[in-house]
Design an enzyme around this catalytic site. Structure first.
Site, PDB file in Angstrom:
ATOM      1  N   SER A   9      11.305   8.017 -21.483  1.00  0.00           N
ATOM      2  CA  SER A   9      12.141   7.331 -22.678  1.00  0.00           C
ATOM      3  C   SER A   9      13.383   6.912 -21.999  1.00  0.00           C
ATOM      4  O   SER A   9      14.107   7.532 -21.066  1.00  0.00           O
ATOM      5  CB  SER A   9      12.211   8.241 -23.672  1.00  0.00           C
ATOM      6  OG  SER A   9      12.958   9.816 -23.147  1.00  0.00           O
ATOM      7  N   GLU A  11      17.488   5.743 -22.729  1.00  0.00           N
ATOM      8  CA  GLU A  11      18.818   5.692 -23.814  1.00  0.00           C
ATOM      9  C   GLU A  11      19.344   4.443 -23.691  1.00  0.00           C
ATOM     10  O   GLU A  11      20.070   4.364 -22.631  1.00  0.00           O
ATOM     11  CB  GLU A  11      19.385   6.983 -23.716  1.00  0.00           C
ATOM     12  CG  GLU A  11      20.531   7.181 -24.682  1.00  0.00           C
ATOM     13  CD  GLU A  11      20.888   8.419 -24.696  1.00  0.00           C
ATOM     14  OE1 GLU A  11      20.336   9.497 -24.891  1.00  0.00           O
ATOM     15  OE2 GLU A  11      22.192   8.591 -24.560  1.00  0.00           O
ATOM     16  N   ASP A 103      31.143  14.208 -31.261  1.00  0.00           N
ATOM     17  CA  ASP A 103      32.458  14.635 -31.165  1.00  0.00           C
ATOM     18  C   ASP A 103      33.385  13.981 -31.853  1.00  0.00           C
ATOM     19  O   ASP A 103      33.272  13.198 -32.345  1.00  0.00           O
ATOM     20  CB  ASP A 103      32.536  14.209 -29.430  1.00  0.00           C
ATOM     21  CG  ASP A 103      31.663  15.139 -28.487  1.00  0.00           C
ATOM     22  OD1 ASP A 103      31.788  16.556 -28.629  1.00  0.00           O
ATOM     23  OD2 ASP A 103      31.031  14.461 -27.885  1.00  0.00           O
ATOM     24  N   TYR A 145      21.730  21.957 -23.423  1.00  0.00           N
ATOM     25  CA  TYR A 145      22.837  22.032 -22.291  1.00  0.00           C
ATOM     26  C   TYR A 145      22.182  23.103 -21.331  1.00  0.00           C
ATOM     27  O   TYR A 145      22.787  24.152 -21.490  1.00  0.00           O
ATOM     28  CB  TYR A 145      24.216  22.219 -22.731  1.00  0.00           C
ATOM     29  CG  TYR A 145      24.444  21.266 -23.963  1.00  0.00           C
ATOM     30  CD1 TYR A 145      25.291  20.231 -23.611  1.00  0.00           C
ATOM     31  CD2 TYR A 145      24.204  21.385 -25.264  1.00  0.00           C
ATOM     32  CE1 TYR A 145      25.594  19.468 -24.612  1.00  0.00           C
ATOM     33  CE2 TYR A 145      24.539  20.321 -26.227  1.00  0.00           C
ATOM     34  CZ  TYR A 145      25.104  19.382 -25.978  1.00  0.00           C
ATOM     35  OH  TYR A 145      25.126  18.290 -26.619  1.00  0.00           O
ATOM     36  N   PHE A 216      33.030  12.160 -16.561  1.00  0.00           N
ATOM     37  CA  PHE A 216      32.027  12.490 -17.584  1.00  0.00           C
ATOM     38  C   PHE A 216      31.603  14.053 -17.381  1.00  0.00           C
ATOM     39  O   PHE A 216      31.459  14.681 -18.313  1.00  0.00           O
ATOM     40  CB  PHE A 216      30.852  11.449 -17.742  1.00  0.00           C
ATOM     41  CG  PHE A 216      30.351  11.027 -19.060  1.00  0.00           C
ATOM     42  CD1 PHE A 216      31.070  10.902 -20.041  1.00  0.00           C
ATOM     43  CD2 PHE A 216      28.954  11.377 -19.243  1.00  0.00           C
ATOM     44  CE1 PHE A 216      30.689  10.915 -21.381  1.00  0.00           C
ATOM     45  CE2 PHE A 216      28.317  10.829 -20.246  1.00  0.00           C
ATOM     46  CZ  PHE A 216      29.201  10.928 -21.514  1.00  0.00           C
ATOM     47  N   HIS A 266      14.014  11.806 -19.573  1.00  0.00           N
ATOM     48  CA  HIS A 266      14.789  10.872 -20.605  1.00  0.00           C
ATOM     49  C   HIS A 266      15.952  10.029 -19.705  1.00  0.00           C
ATOM     50  O   HIS A 266      16.672  11.002 -18.877  1.00  0.00           O
ATOM     51  CB  HIS A 266      15.461  11.696 -21.751  1.00  0.00           C
ATOM     52  CG  HIS A 266      16.263  10.905 -22.541  1.00  0.00           C
ATOM     53  ND1 HIS A 266      15.727  10.100 -23.648  1.00  0.00           N
ATOM     54  CD2 HIS A 266      17.485  10.754 -22.761  1.00  0.00           C
ATOM     55  CE1 HIS A 266      16.534   9.496 -24.507  1.00  0.00           C
ATOM     56  NE2 HIS A 266      17.679   9.747 -23.944  1.00  0.00           N
TER      57      HIS A 266
END
Ligand SMILES: Cc1cc2nc3c(=O)[nH]c(=O)nc-3n(C[C@H](O)[C@H](O)[C@H](O)COP(=O)(O)OP(=O)(O)OC[C@H]3O[C@@H](n4cnc5c(N)ncnc54)[C@H](O)[C@@H]3O)c2cc1C
Length: 293
Positions: A9, A11, A103, A145, A216, A266
């Site tokens: 998949s 994103e 967030d 996570y 990040f 993903h």
């Protein structure tokens, strides 16, 4: 999947400008023939991309026929407002949501700033999943996570939180990106021990810009192995080599996961296709249909 070929998949994020829109559609045209099980479109911090996310998700589904999932967050809206947006998705034929807490918006410090639930809103992702289940029979994915969400008091709390999201009706978890496969496998063991039985799909970030990936990763709590820093060291001004290295690094990570029986992946594509196409090919995923025109 019985063929041994993994299910993938992709994103994307909603484009801001005409030029970004063009690159997004170029990426979709290259990635669509790989036959993804779904593609998803993110939701900007604080709901800043609400309309663009909606337009992108519905356009992808309409023009490519690929099942498209809309990311959704709790930030900046009441329960009624969020429920109404979910209904517009359902009415537009979207059947898959990625339900997230989100967030704080950039104006309030962004990722890592103290999160305060919206008064009258859904406080956490588990509450959002519960709410979405009442709106319609969506397929719902949530975030997981492997290296613990940075705001969680501890790993057990975070695992219990994932269990709450699944118990509320989530059908799949997609992980935050990680570069340490052992951390992911340890996490899978802990999920299994906690009775979490939905697929925990690894989120793979091909590194297009190492400095940005480090930044990040720091914000998301993902560890950056020293060997990766060494591998990318000195490649800032050598984009061609960097690209080859990035594809190799991500393909090796995925192949190592595949060798341990992982069948779903993903990809955080960052609206680019080249690395993801190369990695998919290394996993045995090739074009199944002609490119979308
Ligand atoms: C696959 C994926 C896709 C993403 N897409 C987007 C996107 O499109 N847009 C976006 O803005 N962000 C996105 N994010 C980022 C995400 O919004 C952030 O990581 C956010 O900080 C947490 O979201 P969550 O859904 O995991 O929250 P939650 O599951 O609600 O957890 C957030 C934190 O709160 C803790 N917690 C949970 N319940 C409680 C409680 N009752 N009391 C106290 N603490 C609690 C958890 O342990 C955790 O530390 C994505 C992340 C992933 C992994």
């Amino acid at each position: 999947m019985t063929s041994g070929i993994p299910s993938v998949s992709f994103e994307f994020f909603p484009p801001k400008t005409e030029k970004m829109e063009q690159s997004l559609w170029q990426a979709i045209q290259r990635l669509a023939p790989l036959g993804p099980s779904f593609v998803s479109v993110t939701y900007g911090a604080g709901g800043s991309t609400r309309e663009r996310t909606h337009n992108t998700v519905t356009r992808i589904q309409k023009e490519t026929g690929i099942a498209a999932a809309a990311h959704f967050t709790c930030v900046g809206a009441t329960r009624d407002e969020i429920d109404a947006i979910a209904r517009t998705y359902w009415d537009a034929g979207i059947r898959h949501l990625v339900a997230l807490r989100g967030d704080p918006p950039e104006t309030e410090g962004g990722v890592g700033a103290r999160y305060v639930p919206h008064p009258g809103g859904y406080a956490y992702a588990a509450d959002l999943v519960e709410g979405m289940r009442k709106v319609a029979d969506f397929e719902i994915s949530v975030a997981a996570y492997p290296e613990t969400h940075p705001e969680a008091p501890n790993a057990q709390f975070d695992l219990d939180n994932l269990k709450r999201k699944v118990d509320a009706g989530a059908t799949r978890a997609i992980t935050q990106f990680f570069f340490d496969n052992d951390a992911y496998f340890r996490f899978l063991d802990r999920c299994a021990a906690a009775g979490i039985t939905v697929p925990i799909v690894p989120g793979i970030l091909p590194i297009t810009n190492f400095a940005r990936a480090v930044e990040f990763a720091g914000k998301c709590g993902a560890s950056m192995p020293k060997r990766l820093a060494e591998t990318f060291d000195g490649l800032d001004s050598d984009p061609e080599t960097r690209q080859l290295v990035a594809a190799t690094v991500a393909a090796e990570q995925c192949q190592a996961l595949q060798a341990q029986g992982i069948k779903d992946f993903h990809f955080y594509t960052l609206n680019r296709s080249e690395l993801t196409v190369a990695i998919c090919r290394m996993l045995g995923v090739k074009a199944k249909q002609p490119a979308v025109s």
